[in-house]
Each structure stands twice: as C-alpha cells, then as structure tokens.
Enzyme design. Structure first.
Site, PDB file in Angstrom:
ATOM      1  N   GLY A  50       5.372  -6.976   3.385  1.00  0.00           N
ATOM      2  CA  GLY A  50       4.105  -6.292   3.633  1.00  0.00           C
ATOM      3  C   GLY A  50       3.481  -6.020   2.268  1.00  0.00           C
ATOM      4  O   GLY A  50       4.141  -5.476   1.374  1.00  0.00           O
ATOM      5  N   ALA A  51       2.196  -6.409   2.121  1.00  0.00           N
ATOM      6  CA  ALA A  51       1.568  -6.405   0.791  1.00  0.00           C
ATOM      7  C   ALA A  51       1.692  -5.069   0.058  1.00  0.00           C
ATOM      8  O   ALA A  51       2.065  -5.013  -1.118  1.00  0.00           O
ATOM      9  CB  ALA A  51       0.106  -6.799   0.943  1.00  0.00           C
ATOM     10  N   ARG A  87       6.877 -13.212  -5.208  1.00  0.00           N
ATOM     11  CA  ARG A  87       6.126 -13.818  -4.085  1.00  0.00           C
ATOM     12  C   ARG A  87       4.696 -14.088  -4.567  1.00  0.00           C
ATOM     13  O   ARG A  87       4.165 -13.314  -5.367  1.00  0.00           O
ATOM     14  CB  ARG A  87       6.111 -12.895  -2.848  1.00  0.00           C
ATOM     15  CG  ARG A  87       7.438 -12.903  -2.095  1.00  0.00           C
ATOM     16  CD  ARG A  87       7.350 -12.152  -0.771  1.00  0.00           C
ATOM     17  NE  ARG A  87       6.739 -12.950   0.277  1.00  0.00           N
ATOM     18  CZ  ARG A  87       6.434 -12.457   1.484  1.00  0.00           C
ATOM     19  NH1 ARG A  87       6.683 -11.194   1.782  1.00  0.00           N
ATOM     20  NH2 ARG A  87       5.882 -13.240   2.407  1.00  0.00           N
ATOM     21  N   ASP A 238      -3.235  -9.610   2.733  1.00  0.00           N
ATOM     22  CA  ASP A 238      -2.416  -9.734   1.526  1.00  0.00           C
ATOM     23  C   ASP A 238      -3.265  -9.954   0.282  1.00  0.00           C
ATOM     24  O   ASP A 238      -2.827  -9.699  -0.827  1.00  0.00           O
ATOM     25  CB  ASP A 238      -1.416 -10.879   1.686  1.00  0.00           C
ATOM     26  CG  ASP A 238      -0.331 -10.469   2.665  1.00  0.00           C
ATOM     27  OD1 ASP A 238      -0.601 -10.487   3.884  1.00  0.00           O
ATOM     28  OD2 ASP A 238       0.755 -10.069   2.220  1.00  0.00           O
ATOM     29  N   ASN A 248      -4.105 -13.463   5.150  1.00  0.00           N
ATOM     30  CA  ASN A 248      -3.147 -12.646   5.897  1.00  0.00           C
ATOM     31  C   ASN A 248      -2.145 -13.595   6.557  1.00  0.00           C
ATOM     32  O   ASN A 248      -2.261 -14.828   6.454  1.00  0.00           O
ATOM     33  CB  ASN A 248      -3.876 -11.777   6.929  1.00  0.00           C
ATOM     34  CG  ASN A 248      -2.958 -10.725   7.532  1.00  0.00           C
ATOM     35  OD1 ASN A 248      -2.233 -10.032   6.822  1.00  0.00           O
ATOM     36  ND2 ASN A 248      -2.952 -10.601   8.851  1.00  0.00           N
TER      37      ASN A 248
HETATM   38  O1  MRU Z   1       5.225 -12.090   4.898  1.00  0.00           O
HETATM   39  P1  MRU Z   1       4.942 -10.637   5.096  1.00  0.00           P
HETATM   40  O2  MRU Z   1       5.697 -10.028   6.218  1.00  0.00           O
HETATM   41  O3  MRU Z   1       5.079  -9.850   3.812  1.00  0.00           O
HETATM   42  O4  MRU Z   1       3.432 -10.616   5.500  1.00  0.00           O
HETATM   43  C1  MRU Z   1       2.804  -9.417   5.780  1.00  0.00           C
HETATM   44  C2  MRU Z   1       1.446  -9.559   6.304  1.00  0.00           C
HETATM   45  O5  MRU Z   1       0.913 -10.629   6.409  1.00  0.00           O
HETATM   46  C3  MRU Z   1       0.731  -8.317   6.620  1.00  0.00           C
HETATM   47  O6  MRU Z   1      -0.172  -8.540   7.654  1.00  0.00           O
HETATM   48  C4  MRU Z   1      -0.029  -7.936   5.365  1.00  0.00           C
HETATM   49  O7  MRU Z   1       0.844  -7.691   4.301  1.00  0.00           O
HETATM   50  C5  MRU Z   1      -0.940  -6.832   5.598  1.00  0.00           C
HETATM   51  S1  MRU Z   1      -0.211  -5.231   5.578  1.00  0.00           S
HETATM   52  C6  MRU Z   1      -0.361  -4.765   3.986  1.00  0.00           C
END
Ligand code: MRU
Length: 356
Positions: A50-51, A87, A238, A248
C-alpha cells in the site's frame, strides 16, 4: 490486538514492528524489522504494502539505517538507496526517503533526528487521512441527497484502507467516516487478482470495523454498474502525475472505463505525497511494476483441515505475466479526494491547489 489502526508502530523496545500482510486474513502476525535490508525486503515481498504504508515504513527505515552508519550522512544516503529502490511504482516510497534525507542533511545526530522526523511524517499522514475521510464522506452525503437514497453502494479496488495508509487509509477513510455519521453504507470489494488484496485485506479490514460488504470477482463491477448497483467508485493511488493520471492496482483502469460508460462517479482518494509533479503524462511515464509470474499461477488459501496452503491453479508450464499496476487517464476521473479538498484531475487545478 495492537496496531489495529496502524499497520506499523514503534514497539515497547523502540523497534519497528509491522503487521505481516502476507499472512492475512488467515493469521494476524507481526514482524520486527531491525536492519535496512529487512526493511527493503519487507517492502519488496509485500509484508508491508500500500503506497502510504510503504512510505511510512521507508521513513522508519531511514531511522533504522541511521543506526548502521555512525553519523555518516553519505553512508546513510547509500543505505537509503536500498529502500528507495525496493518497489518502483508507489511514489510515496521515493517521496518519504527523499524527504527524510533532505531533513537530515545538516543533522549532527542522525539517529535521534531521523526517529523524530519519521514519527512526524507518520503523524502528518494520519492527519491527511482524517481530512480525506471528511471530504470524501461529504461527497457520499451529497450523492445520497441527489439520488434521494438512504443507502450507498460503493465499489473499491485493491486495499486502500488502514493497512495501506495510516491511520484510516484513503479510499476506505470516507467509508469509515460514513459509518461514524450513521450512513448506511455497503461496499463492493473487488477481489483484486492476482494477490487478492481486496478479498484478503479490504474484506478483513471492513469485517474488523463492522462495515457491510460483499466480495466480488474482478470482472463483476461492469455488470453491477449497468444494473444500477454502484453509486460511486472510490479507489486509492500509487502515483498521480501532474496532469491527474492515476496509477493504481492493475484493473483500476477497466473499472474507470465501466464507470464512465454508466455515469457512475469515479473518485480517487490520495494524500499529497502521492503526486509526482515531475511526470506530465502518467500513461506514458509512470513506471509499472512487473512481479513474479508465480503470483498469477499460485493461490493461497485454507484447506479443509484449516492449514494455509499455496496451490497451483494453471498448467504448470504455461507462462504468465504479472503487471502490478495500470494507469487511469485523468479524463475518466470525477475528482481527486485529497487532504486539501476535492480537486479536478487536471494540470492547472492540481497546480493551483498543491503548488500555488
Ligand atoms: O501492490 P500493493 O498492494 O502495494 O498495491 C496497493 C494499491 O494499489 C493501493 O490501491 C494503493 O496503494 C492505494 S492505497 C495508498
């Protein structure tokens, strides 16, 4: 359960502890991250994801790195690189590392100062999440009035709740606020293949908070929109380019297309740290993470004996490809729900609000 409303915290020994998100929803386990390498690995293998939370952990990662460099700022910069490159898509990661390094450049006590800055950065994120909750919930209330309805159906993709951004997330923050305001809210939870962040994390979070929700296969949203079963879509992001294109979780773009075709408002909830003002064309320029094909070919679940197992769901030798994100062009976005209010996904409007 400690950390219910935070995905990370400094524990009683002053160490960085995180919820191990790879174990949810079957097991609640935490992990202590003690070295720069452990922080980078936890981000890469998605122990934390999550970003926003990646950025939060990265900020504390700089604190951890500072304990390994004996007050040598140049060495800290080298260590920071390991975290910064763990990442590629979520810009909050680079933002947090760069901000910490900038704040620390004249520090004479890297350990103490980095700890204080990391705590402040996290507390600021929490305040932004609170603002997003309020502005987003005002939109929910407005839609209910316009449609003369008592219950709102919101579709979300991936996980943009408190496991993804402290304290209450981005896309889910307005939903938690709606609950506090006594609004009858129901959430359509996209399962979000291949890693199933919707089915495993969002559904788990909503269950913890008693939010009415239904998990749907990723391909279901379009049909629900055509049937009038979705009043709005809220997702997180993201990275958002200067012109309002939104990166996203993979599959977000398809939901935006379906929403556009069915006049369903499509909102993206973000803190200011998700903007990348250096990118003018998100579709062409935002780097998209490519992850292991095994995440597509294998699925994790609990068998009839209650044992967590990973199983192959494809022919063993078929190749798979696993893009982590896609980019939704600004034209498909109704509005960006930010800590500074709702903003049009438009270059001039974004500049005015965030750089003016
Ligand atoms: O690969 P992830 O689980 O880190 O991806 C997360 C997302 O795509 C969320 O929708 C995104 O981070 C938004 S919440 C800050």
């Amino acid at each position: 359960m400690q950390g219910k409303y935070r995905a990370l915290w400094l524990n009683d020994d002053g160490l960085l502890e995180v919820i191990d998100q790879t174990k949810l929803p079957f097991e609640y386990k935490t992990k202590v991250l003690k070295t720069t390498q452990e922080v980078a690995t936890a981000i890469q293998d998605m122990t934390v994801r999550g970003a926003g939370v990646i950025g939060s952990v990265a900020a504390f990662g700089i604190y951890i790195a500072s304990m390994e460099v004996d007050d040598d700022y140049e060495k800290l910069k080298e260590k920071a690189l390991l975290i910064r490159e763990s990442r590629p898509t979520a810009v909050n990661l680079m933002w947090a590392v760069d901000k910490m390094l900038e704040l620390l450049k004249d520090s004479t006590d890297l350990v103490n100062d980095s700890k204080l800055y990391a705590i402040k950065l996290n507390n600021d994120e929490a305040l932004e999440s609170q603002k997003i909750a309020e502005y987003g919930c005002n939109i929910i209330e407005r839609i209910l009035v316009e449609k003369n309805k008592k219950k709102i159906n919101i579709l979300t993709h991936c996980n943009a709740g408190w496991l993804a951004v402290i304290d209450e997330g981005t896309a889910l923050a307005p939903i938690y606020e709606a609950l506090r305001r006594g609004i009858d809210v129901h959430v359509w939870v996209d399962e979000t293949r291949p890693r199933n962040q919707g089915a495993s994390l969002t559904a788990w979070e909503l269950t913890q908070s008693g939010v009415n929700h239904t998990i749907i296969a990723d391909n279901t949203g379009g049909h629900l929109m055509q049937s009038g079963e979705v009043d709005m879509v809220i997702v997180g992001a993201d990275r958002v380019s200067a012109n309002g294109d939104v990166a996203n979780k993979i599959g977000t773009y398809l939901k935006a297309l379906a929403a556009d075709d069915n006049d369903v408002p499509f909102y993206v909830a973000i803190p200011a740290s998700t903007f990348d003002f250096d990118i003018r064309d998100g579709v062409k320029e935002i780097p998209i993470e490519l992850r292991s094909e095994d995440e597509v070919k294998y699925m994790r679940g609990v068998d009839s004996d209650g044992v967590v197992r990973e199983v192959l769901i494809t022919p063993k030798d078929s190749p798979a490809i696993n893009y982590g994100f896609d980019v939704t062009p600004a034209r498909l976005i109704t509005g960006l729900i930010t800590n500074k209010g709702v903003c049009e996904a438009d270059f001039d409007k974004i500049q005015e609000k965030f750089r003016g």
